[in-house]
Design a protein around this motif. Structure first.
Motif, PDB file in Angstrom:
ATOM      1  N   UNK A  56     -19.063 -22.246  -8.122  1.00 47.67           N
ATOM      2  CA  UNK A  56     -20.343 -21.735  -8.058  1.00 47.67           C
ATOM      3  C   UNK A  56     -20.707 -21.115  -6.805  1.00 47.67           C
ATOM      4  N   UNK A  57     -20.923 -19.717  -6.686  1.00 41.14           N
ATOM      5  CA  UNK A  57     -21.309 -19.332  -5.316  1.00 41.14           C
ATOM      6  C   UNK A  57     -22.528 -20.079  -4.791  1.00 41.14           C
ATOM      7  N   UNK A  58     -22.764 -20.140  -3.511  1.00 41.95           N
ATOM      8  CA  UNK A  58     -23.881 -20.899  -2.621  1.00 41.95           C
ATOM      9  C   UNK A  58     -25.292 -19.961  -3.062  1.00 41.95           C
ATOM     10  N   UNK A  59     -25.025 -18.516  -2.962  1.00 43.67           N
ATOM     11  CA  UNK A  59     -26.085 -17.949  -3.356  1.00 43.67           C
ATOM     12  C   UNK A  59     -26.139 -17.021  -4.366  1.00 43.67           C
ATOM     13  N   UNK A  60     -27.190 -16.828  -5.021  1.00 45.48           N
ATOM     14  CA  UNK A  60     -26.993 -16.020  -6.139  1.00 45.48           C
ATOM     15  C   UNK A  60     -27.821 -14.818  -5.944  1.00 45.48           C
ATOM     16  N   UNK A  61     -27.622 -13.788  -6.510  1.00 48.68           N
ATOM     17  CA  UNK A  61     -28.405 -12.282  -6.350  1.00 48.68           C
ATOM     18  C   UNK A  61     -30.023 -12.480  -6.655  1.00 48.68           C
ATOM     19  N   UNK A  98      -9.398  -3.835  -4.432  1.00 51.62           N
ATOM     20  CA  UNK A  98      -9.659  -5.008  -4.117  1.00 51.62           C
ATOM     21  C   UNK A  98     -10.796  -5.461  -2.989  1.00 51.62           C
ATOM     22  N   UNK A  99     -11.102  -4.457  -1.990  1.00 51.99           N
ATOM     23  CA  UNK A  99     -11.768  -4.521  -0.684  1.00 51.99           C
ATOM     24  C   UNK A  99     -13.193  -4.436  -0.961  1.00 51.99           C
ATOM     25  N   UNK A 100     -14.026  -5.248  -0.422  1.00 55.95           N
ATOM     26  CA  UNK A 100     -15.438  -5.129  -0.493  1.00 55.95           C
ATOM     27  C   UNK A 100     -15.968  -3.817  -0.027  1.00 55.95           C
ATOM     28  N   UNK A 101     -16.604  -2.928  -0.878  1.00 55.88           N
ATOM     29  CA  UNK A 101     -17.352  -1.694  -0.326  1.00 55.88           C
ATOM     30  C   UNK A 101     -16.419  -0.605  -0.160  1.00 55.88           C
ATOM     31  N   UNK A 102     -15.194  -0.638  -0.796  1.00 57.49           N
ATOM     32  CA  UNK A 102     -14.460   0.511  -0.624  1.00 57.49           C
ATOM     33  C   UNK A 102     -14.834   1.708  -1.240  1.00 57.49           C
ATOM     34  N   UNK A 103     -15.618   1.575  -2.478  1.00 55.63           N
ATOM     35  CA  UNK A 103     -16.021   2.867  -3.150  1.00 55.63           C
ATOM     36  C   UNK A 103     -17.072   3.380  -2.286  1.00 55.63           C
ATOM     37  N   UNK A 108     -17.900 -18.000 -11.471  1.00 55.87           N
ATOM     38  CA  UNK A 108     -18.990 -16.924 -10.994  1.00 55.87           C
ATOM     39  C   UNK A 108     -18.734 -16.462  -9.681  1.00 55.87           C
ATOM     40  N   UNK A 109     -17.834 -17.461  -8.879  1.00 53.04           N
ATOM     41  CA  UNK A 109     -17.909 -17.102  -7.438  1.00 53.04           C
ATOM     42  C   UNK A 109     -17.087 -16.080  -7.197  1.00 53.04           C
ATOM     43  N   UNK A 110     -16.142 -15.614  -8.116  1.00 55.88           N
ATOM     44  CA  UNK A 110     -15.207 -14.681  -7.630  1.00 55.88           C
ATOM     45  C   UNK A 110     -15.281 -13.392  -8.615  1.00 55.88           C
ATOM     46  N   UNK A 111     -16.251 -13.430  -9.280  1.00 47.81           N
ATOM     47  CA  UNK A 111     -16.405 -12.430 -10.570  1.00 47.81           C
ATOM     48  C   UNK A 111     -17.451 -11.375 -10.167  1.00 47.81           C
ATOM     49  N   UNK A 112     -17.046  -9.973 -10.107  1.00 53.02           N
ATOM     50  CA  UNK A 112     -17.749  -8.804  -9.834  1.00 53.02           C
ATOM     51  C   UNK A 112     -18.719  -8.623 -10.941  1.00 53.02           C
ATOM     52  N   UNK A 113     -17.822  -8.963 -12.411  1.00 52.41           N
ATOM     53  CA  UNK A 113     -18.673  -8.962 -13.514  1.00 52.41           C
ATOM     54  C   UNK A 113     -19.865  -9.620 -13.625  1.00 52.41           C
ATOM     55  N   UNK A 114     -19.710 -10.940 -13.166  1.00 50.19           N
ATOM     56  CA  UNK A 114     -20.954 -11.872 -13.203  1.00 50.19           C
ATOM     57  C   UNK A 114     -21.806 -11.347 -12.286  1.00 50.19           C
ATOM     58  N   UNK A 131     -15.448   1.659 -10.229  1.00 53.37           N
ATOM     59  CA  UNK A 131     -14.909   0.900 -11.345  1.00 53.37           C
ATOM     60  C   UNK A 131     -14.618  -0.360 -11.331  1.00 53.37           C
ATOM     61  N   UNK A 132     -15.076  -1.217  -9.935  1.00 49.64           N
ATOM     62  CA  UNK A 132     -14.857  -2.534  -9.798  1.00 49.64           C
ATOM     63  C   UNK A 132     -14.452  -2.313  -8.407  1.00 49.64           C
ATOM     64  N   UNK A 133     -15.112  -3.276  -7.533  1.00 51.31           N
ATOM     65  CA  UNK A 133     -14.618  -3.695  -6.019  1.00 51.31           C
ATOM     66  C   UNK A 133     -14.624  -5.152  -5.908  1.00 51.31           C
ATOM     67  N   UNK A 134     -13.549  -5.684  -5.406  1.00 50.04           N
ATOM     68  CA  UNK A 134     -13.783  -7.065  -4.988  1.00 50.04           C
ATOM     69  C   UNK A 134     -14.401  -7.928  -5.969  1.00 50.04           C
ATOM     70  N   UNK A 135     -15.087  -8.941  -5.475  1.00 56.61           N
ATOM     71  CA  UNK A 135     -16.151  -9.701  -6.326  1.00 56.61           C
ATOM     72  C   UNK A 135     -17.344  -9.226  -6.358  1.00 56.61           C
ATOM     73  N   UNK A 136     -17.554  -8.094  -5.901  1.00 54.50           N
ATOM     74  CA  UNK A 136     -19.081  -7.481  -5.475  1.00 54.50           C
ATOM     75  C   UNK A 136     -19.808  -6.760  -6.883  1.00 54.50           C
TER      76      UNK A 136
END
Ligand code: CP
Length: 304
Positions: free
Chosen positions: A191-196, A107-112, A162-168, A126-131
């Protein structure tokens, strides 16, 4: 030098094409039941899932076994983390046991990335946080290319949380890298403020965002990552943002529905659309999880 798969941003288009081509070959072999492969015979892969999973955990295990590897499913709930051992010490001990690869969801950002810095073997996220959820985005791209034959002149609309989805997030990065036009459609609070990427178009209504889309990808409300209740009701959400065959027609009669799963029926997508084999690629996405992850294990574990 070991290679880790932490996110799709690090992949070139050539890397992606190589993985998808190999995944298609593995898919063909699995379909014909002609798969006999001991590429990873003698290797031991450790899965470390700190969050629940059906598709990712199972398909990684199947992929590993299809390639002849053995799998150790490390279980956080049964571990000594519950006795107060630190995460860092846990990783040092498990790394000292010398697995040949670690597949991690956390669940934590950047753990992998933290684990990758502390062990000697390849680490697959295999998936971390919303990232980031790189293998999900890769199998989604594989499914799109199988259906349309190429990525040329395609538009994908991603709808929902979109804001909370690592898949998105991983799909926005990967699909734009592959030259696909990407739109996101969500209520303002999701909706996140910033998109990639600056090339991604934002919409707050299906009527504006759907016309011309070839693929409509629904994304679950990720309540486990919301600090407060962000939507009025699931019924209201389904009315405004849930997909059904009529709303899919706003995109076009040729448009298809995708969803990474788990999907919540009649909240993000209707029964009638999920169960329509002519318009839903959802089970195909599930099936592609195995050959795509075989290709990833092949490429990340089978290189010096
Ligand atoms: N799509 C996906 O990651 O599903 P699971 O959470 O079941 O692995």
């Amino acid at each position: 030098m070991k290679r880790d798969l932490l996110d799709v941003a690090a992949l070139s288009v050539e890397d992606v094409t190589d993985i998808l081509d190999l995944a298609d070959r593995y898919a063909g072999q699995l379909e014909k039941r002609s798969h006999e492969n001991d590429l990873l015979k003698g290797k031991v892969i450790m899965t470390m899932f700190f969050e629940h999973s059906t598709r990712t955990l199972t398909s990684f295990e199947m992929a590993a076994k299809r390639l002849g590897a053995q799998v150790v499913n490390w279980n956080a709930d049964m571990s000594s983390l519950r006795k107060g051992e630190t995460f860092t010490d846990t990783i040092h001990y498990l790394g000292a046991m010398a697995p040949d690869a670690i597949i991690v969801r956390h669940a934590d950002y950047g753990s992998p990335g933290f684990i990758a810095d502390n062990v000697d073997c390849p680490v697959i996220n295999a998936g971390d946080s919303w990232r980031a959820h790189p293998t999900q985005a890769l199998l989604d791209a594989m499914t799109i290319r199988q259906h349309f034959g190429s990525f040329d002149n395609l538009t994908v609309a991603i709808i929902g949380d979109i804001a909370h989805s690592r898949v998105a997030n991983s799909n926005m990065v990967l699909l734009t890298k592959l030259g696909i036009k990407v739109r996101v459609i969500a209520p303002q609070v999701l909706m996140p403020e910033k998109l990639p990427s600056g090339d991604i178009e934002k919409f707050t209504s299906l009527k504006e965002g759907l016309p011309g889309a070839d693929v409509v990808m629904t994304i679950r409300l990720q309540k486990e990552r919301m600090d407060s209740v962000l939507i009025q009701s699931e019924e209201a959400y389904f009315h405004d943002y849930g997909m059904d065959p009529d709303k899919l027609d706003l995109a076009g009669k040729h448009a298809v529905a995708m969803d990474p799963g788990p999907f919540i029926r009649n909240v993000q997508i209707s029964d009638t659309l999920v169960d329509d084999p002519n318009r839903s690629l959802i089970l195909k996405q599930g099936a592609n999880g195995v050959p795509l992850r075989m290709a990833v294990l092949d490429r990340y574990m089978n290189k010096s």
